[in-house]
Design a protein around this motif. Sequence first.
Motif, PDB file in Angstrom:
ATOM      1  N   GLU A  94     149.209  63.517  54.323  1.00 14.30           N
ATOM      2  CA  GLU A  94     150.258  64.534  54.342  1.00 14.30           C
ATOM      3  C   GLU A  94     150.271  65.311  55.646  1.00 14.30           C
ATOM      4  OE1 GLU A  94     149.852  66.853  50.780  1.00 14.30           O
ATOM      5  OE2 GLU A  94     149.873  65.063  49.522  1.00 14.30           O
ATOM      6  N   SER A  95     151.341  66.026  55.845  1.00 10.27           N
ATOM      7  CA  SER A  95     151.508  66.859  57.036  1.00 10.27           C
ATOM      8  C   SER A  95     150.310  67.793  57.204  1.00 10.27           C
ATOM      9  CB  SER A  95     152.794  67.687  56.902  1.00 10.27           C
ATOM     10  OG  SER A  95     152.942  68.531  58.015  1.00 10.27           O
ATOM     11  N   ARG A 116     159.671  62.901  51.930  1.00  8.80           N
ATOM     12  CA  ARG A 116     158.860  63.608  50.929  1.00  8.80           C
ATOM     13  C   ARG A 116     157.663  64.328  51.551  1.00  8.80           C
ATOM     14  NH1 ARG A 116     157.493  59.482  46.305  1.00  8.80           N
ATOM     15  NH2 ARG A 116     155.646  59.727  47.553  1.00  8.80           N
ATOM     16  N   GLY A 117     157.510  64.254  52.874  1.00  6.77           N
ATOM     17  CA  GLY A 117     156.405  64.934  53.536  1.00  6.77           C
ATOM     18  C   GLY A 117     155.112  64.140  53.583  1.00  6.77           C
ATOM     19  N   HIS A 118     155.173  62.854  53.232  1.00  4.97           N
ATOM     20  CA  HIS A 118     154.011  61.967  53.306  1.00  4.97           C
ATOM     21  C   HIS A 118     154.129  61.082  54.538  1.00  4.97           C
ATOM     22  CE1 HIS A 118     154.444  62.563  48.847  1.00  4.97           C
ATOM     23  NE2 HIS A 118     153.204  62.979  49.060  1.00  4.97           N
ATOM     24  N   GLN A 177     147.285  67.062  58.154  1.00  2.00           N
ATOM     25  CA  GLN A 177     145.963  66.465  58.019  1.00  2.00           C
ATOM     26  C   GLN A 177     145.510  65.805  59.322  1.00  2.00           C
ATOM     27  OE1 GLN A 177     146.520  64.121  54.241  1.00  2.00           O
ATOM     28  NE2 GLN A 177     144.731  65.339  53.647  1.00  2.00           N
ATOM     29  N   LEU A 203     156.178  61.417  59.247  1.00  2.00           N
ATOM     30  CA  LEU A 203     156.444  61.771  57.851  1.00  2.00           C
ATOM     31  C   LEU A 203     157.738  61.165  57.318  1.00  2.00           C
ATOM     32  CD1 LEU A 203     155.526  65.542  58.139  1.00  2.00           C
ATOM     33  CD2 LEU A 203     154.048  63.663  57.372  1.00  2.00           C
ATOM     34  N   ARG A 263     145.553  56.478  48.878  1.00  2.00           N
ATOM     35  CA  ARG A 263     146.234  57.756  48.639  1.00  2.00           C
ATOM     36  C   ARG A 263     147.081  58.111  49.852  1.00  2.00           C
ATOM     37  NH1 ARG A 263     141.357  61.971  48.134  1.00  2.00           N
ATOM     38  NH2 ARG A 263     143.110  63.230  47.527  1.00  2.00           N
ATOM     39  N   SER A 264     147.939  59.085  49.691  1.00  2.00           N
ATOM     40  CA  SER A 264     148.862  59.458  50.765  1.00  2.00           C
ATOM     41  C   SER A 264     148.193  60.375  51.782  1.00  2.00           C
ATOM     42  CB  SER A 264     150.107  60.134  50.189  1.00  2.00           C
ATOM     43  OG  SER A 264     149.749  61.323  49.530  1.00  2.00           O
TER      44      SER A 264
END
Length: 146
Positions: A67-68, A20-22, A70, A17, A64-65
């Motif tokens: 994220e945490s 920004r958490g992405h 997933q 990550l 697309r991103s």
Amino acid sequence: MDERTYGYTTDVRYRDLDPRGHVNHVVYVSYMEQAKGAFLEDVVGVTLDEVNTVVRSLDVDYERSIESGQQVTVDLRVESVGETSFTITYRLNADGDEVATARTVSVLLDEEGSRVRSPSAGDGGSRSTAAAGERSYRRTRSNRRP
């Protein structure tokens, strides 16, 4: 997933990550490399350490991103095998949604770093990437933590 697609699944790790958490964009490529390594072991019968290649080109289209929390699945397919290179296409999904597509062209090298001919050029090699590209190998490997 068709009969010539290999699937690899992993969890997003904290180290993947950005602030920004992405998942950082470079980590997408790391997921692809993990999938390629698993494919080579499971289908071709060799490890990345045993295959002397370099990536000549890499194209990634980010949709697309990730994220945490997933789950990431990388579906790969050997698109083509040439005289001295092979092309792999990738589709990355996070929790079932497509997040990126990519394509790599890798060149086969000898111990001195010069290009060598692909095993598809006639010496058979059932352990070759070429052979894997020509047969069905619908398989999936998971690297998820329990």
